[in-house]
Design a protein around this motif. Structure first.
Motif, PDB file in Angstrom:
ATOM      1  N   UNK A 126     -47.282 -18.305  90.333  1.00  0.00           N
ATOM      2  CA  UNK A 126     -47.411 -19.633  89.730  1.00  0.00           C
ATOM      3  C   UNK A 126     -47.446 -20.791  90.703  1.00  0.00           C
ATOM      4  N   UNK A 127     -46.970 -20.624  91.940  1.00  0.00           N
ATOM      5  CA  UNK A 127     -46.889 -21.769  92.849  1.00  0.00           C
ATOM      6  C   UNK A 127     -47.800 -21.635  94.062  1.00  0.00           C
ATOM      7  N   UNK A 128     -48.805 -20.767  93.977  1.00  0.00           N
ATOM      8  CA  UNK A 128     -49.749 -20.626  95.082  1.00  0.00           C
ATOM      9  C   UNK A 128     -50.400 -21.978  95.392  1.00  0.00           C
ATOM     10  N   UNK A 129     -50.301 -22.409  96.639  1.00  0.00           N
ATOM     11  CA  UNK A 129     -50.950 -23.646  97.069  1.00  0.00           C
ATOM     12  C   UNK A 129     -50.187 -24.918  96.778  1.00  0.00           C
ATOM     13  N   UNK A 130     -49.009 -24.829  96.167  1.00  0.00           N
ATOM     14  CA  UNK A 130     -48.257 -26.044  95.850  1.00  0.00           C
ATOM     15  C   UNK A 130     -47.350 -26.459  97.006  1.00  0.00           C
ATOM     16  N   UNK A 131     -47.082 -27.763  97.082  1.00  0.00           N
ATOM     17  CA  UNK A 131     -46.126 -28.240  98.077  1.00  0.00           C
ATOM     18  C   UNK A 131     -44.706 -27.961  97.566  1.00  0.00           C
ATOM     19  N   UNK A 132     -43.684 -28.151  98.411  1.00  0.00           N
ATOM     20  CA  UNK A 132     -42.315 -27.831  97.988  1.00  0.00           C
ATOM     21  C   UNK A 132     -41.878 -28.536  96.711  1.00  0.00           C
ATOM     22  N   UNK A 133     -42.267 -29.806  96.542  1.00  0.00           N
ATOM     23  CA  UNK A 133     -41.869 -30.529  95.334  1.00  0.00           C
ATOM     24  C   UNK A 133     -42.522 -29.905  94.100  1.00  0.00           C
ATOM     25  N   UNK A 134     -43.801 -29.547  94.218  1.00  0.00           N
ATOM     26  CA  UNK A 134     -44.501 -28.917  93.108  1.00  0.00           C
ATOM     27  C   UNK A 134     -43.915 -27.562  92.756  1.00  0.00           C
ATOM     28  N   UNK A 135     -43.524 -26.818  93.768  1.00  0.00           N
ATOM     29  CA  UNK A 135     -42.923 -25.512  93.523  1.00  0.00           C
ATOM     30  C   UNK A 135     -41.614 -25.657  92.759  1.00  0.00           C
ATOM     31  N   UNK A 168     -41.352 -31.306  76.690  1.00  0.00           N
ATOM     32  CA  UNK A 168     -40.577 -30.211  77.272  1.00  0.00           C
ATOM     33  C   UNK A 168     -40.840 -30.063  78.758  1.00  0.00           C
ATOM     34  N   UNK A 169     -42.093 -30.306  79.174  1.00  0.00           N
ATOM     35  CA  UNK A 169     -42.443 -30.118  80.580  1.00  0.00           C
ATOM     36  C   UNK A 169     -42.530 -31.446  81.330  1.00  0.00           C
ATOM     37  N   UNK A 170     -41.909 -32.492  80.797  1.00  0.00           N
ATOM     38  CA  UNK A 170     -41.832 -33.815  81.446  1.00  0.00           C
ATOM     39  C   UNK A 170     -43.209 -34.353  81.797  1.00  0.00           C
ATOM     40  N   UNK A 171     -44.125 -34.244  80.848  1.00  0.00           N
ATOM     41  CA  UNK A 171     -45.505 -34.707  81.060  1.00  0.00           C
ATOM     42  C   UNK A 171     -45.906 -35.771  80.037  1.00  0.00           C
ATOM     43  N   UNK A 172     -44.952 -36.278  79.271  1.00  0.00           N
ATOM     44  CA  UNK A 172     -45.290 -37.230  78.209  1.00  0.00           C
ATOM     45  C   UNK A 172     -45.999 -38.453  78.765  1.00  0.00           C
ATOM     46  N   UNK A 212     -40.777 -28.021  90.744  1.00  0.00           N
ATOM     47  CA  UNK A 212     -41.083 -28.409  89.366  1.00  0.00           C
ATOM     48  C   UNK A 212     -41.431 -27.187  88.518  1.00  0.00           C
ATOM     49  N   UNK A 213     -42.245 -26.313  89.071  1.00  0.00           N
ATOM     50  CA  UNK A 213     -42.651 -25.119  88.324  1.00  0.00           C
ATOM     51  C   UNK A 213     -41.461 -24.189  88.132  1.00  0.00           C
ATOM     52  N   UNK A 239     -48.003 -30.806  88.523  1.00  0.00           N
ATOM     53  CA  UNK A 239     -48.228 -31.219  87.138  1.00  0.00           C
ATOM     54  C   UNK A 239     -49.233 -30.299  86.465  1.00  0.00           C
ATOM     55  N   UNK A 240     -50.253 -29.895  87.182  1.00  0.00           N
ATOM     56  CA  UNK A 240     -51.250 -28.987  86.590  1.00  0.00           C
ATOM     57  C   UNK A 240     -50.637 -27.642  86.251  1.00  0.00           C
ATOM     58  N   UNK A 241     -49.794 -27.143  87.145  1.00  0.00           N
ATOM     59  CA  UNK A 241     -49.181 -25.846  86.876  1.00  0.00           C
ATOM     60  C   UNK A 241     -48.230 -25.930  85.683  1.00  0.00           C
ATOM     61  N   UNK A 242     -47.509 -27.059  85.556  1.00  0.00           N
ATOM     62  CA  UNK A 242     -46.644 -27.233  84.399  1.00  0.00           C
ATOM     63  C   UNK A 242     -47.471 -27.330  83.114  1.00  0.00           C
TER      64      UNK A 242
END
Length: 359
Positions: free
Chosen positions: A171-180, A131-135, A182-183, A149-152
């Motif tokens: 939920x996105x504290x400290x993440x880069x734009x791509x990570x944000x 579901x969270x694209x982590x398979x 994703x979350x 990935x960690x936040x997901x």
């Protein structure tokens, strides 16, 4: 049930109050009202000290209010705290997963801690990884995951028992734009599947992107609520931003801008930027550009736009006030106890009259 849920509401709060000994005036909650519709995202915004964290702690049964009533998923947070905990998930600012274990092992562990049979826990872990694209990363140690990935994975862990209500704290504290991004996508997927989310964030863009409705707090009370567009519209009309090449033209441009403005013209001398609120967007834009040209002023940039949530926020909270965090033990510089970093969006303002937040 100790308190019946209002029709269609997953979270209800009536007149919640919580004070702290030795805390500055306005800390905690001072008559907090809230309704969050089932299957929606409610963004809870406010400066440090506004009461966001206190509200989440009370609604998630981690803190008892001094007065008022609240229910989550139809159960009273004081009288039926155990029933509430069975129906909620809580995601803090920082990922609570074990870096040595793989993503799949983390999810299986959370399933077992929630009393799922071993086979059920493994099956649920595989479902959540997909579901969270982590398979593809499920067998790798979490220590090698990116921030997004960690936040997901953290969101996935909070859903091992599929709670109907999820509290998500920055939920996105400290993440880069791509990570944000994703979350954000993961949160929207949760809501699309029926989960109700109460989101606290210091990023106004995040609230604008995710929240169906927004509640703004100041000094423990709701000062405004509505959809992002409703809140922006409350400022009245659109905005024209003019950036000038020559600082010597700023005052002349300000006078010309005032002739088409529907409110106060704001000037940032350092960036040579003039902000002009207007009610007739196209006519005002043409008139201002023409006036500047007639005066021999050539702008570097002219932009016609809608107001931002930042402007709404600053308009409601003002520019001066208490910067201490929700917790009275906060150092006052945005860092709470035990390294709980709570960056301010804006300073707090004096308490405002009670307003019902119907979300």
């Amino acid at each position: 049930m100790g308190q019946d849920a209002r029709a269609g509401s997953a979270i209800v709060a009536d007149g919640l109050r919580k004070g702290y000994a030795g805390a500055p005036p306005g800390a905690g909650l001072n008559g907090f009202d809230l309704e969050v519709a089932t299957g929606t995202v409610c963004g809870l915004l406010g400066p440090n000290g506004a009461g966001k964290t206190t509200a989440v702690r009370i609604l998630s049964t981690l803190l008892r209010p001094d007065a008022g009533r609240a229910s989550v998923a139809g159960f009273d947070v004081r009288a039926e705290a155990g029933r509430v905990r069975e129906r909620i998930g809580l995601v803090g600012q920082y990922a609570a997963v074990d870096e040595i274990l793989s993503g799949r092992q983390n999810l299986v562990m959370f399933g077992r801690l929630n009393h799922l049979p071993a086979a059920h826990a493994r099956r649920r872990a595989d479902e959540l990884l997909e579901r969270f694209s982590l398979t593809d990363a499920g067998s790798r140690p979490v220590g090698g995951y990116s921030g997004g990935m960690r936040r997901r994975l953290d969101l996935a862990a909070s859903l091992v028992v599929a709670p109907p209500v999820l509290f998500v704290d920055e939920p996105t504290t400290g993440l880069d734009p791509a990570g944000r991004r994703q979350v954000w996508a993961a949160v929207r997927d949760l809501v699309d599947s029926g989960t109700t989310v109460l989101l606290t964030t210091q990023y106004l863009e995040e609230a604008d992107r995710l929240a169906d409705r927004i509640v703004m707090l100041t000094a423990g009370r709701v000062v405004a609520e509505g959809t992002p567009e409703e809140l922006k519209s409350a400022l009245g009309g659109d905005r024209i931003d003019v950036v000038l090449a020559d600082a010597g033209d700023v005052e002349t441009a300000r006078v010309l801008a005032a002739r088409v403005a529907s409110g106060e013209v704001r000037v940032d001398a350092g960036s040579r930027r003039i902000g002009v609120p207007v009610s007739e967007r196209t006519r005002a834009l043409v008139a201002l550009v023409t006036a500047l040209g007639d005066a021999g002023i050539e702008p570097v940039d002219v932009t016609l736009r809608r107001p931002t949530l930042d402007e709404v926020f600053l308009h409601l909270t003002g520019d001066d006030g208490n910067r201490a965090g929700d917790d009275p033990r906060s150092t006052g510089d945005g860092t709470g106890p035990a390294g709980d970093d709570r960056g301010a969006i804006a300073p707090a303002a004096p308490a405002a009259p009670d307003r019902r937040a119907s979300v």
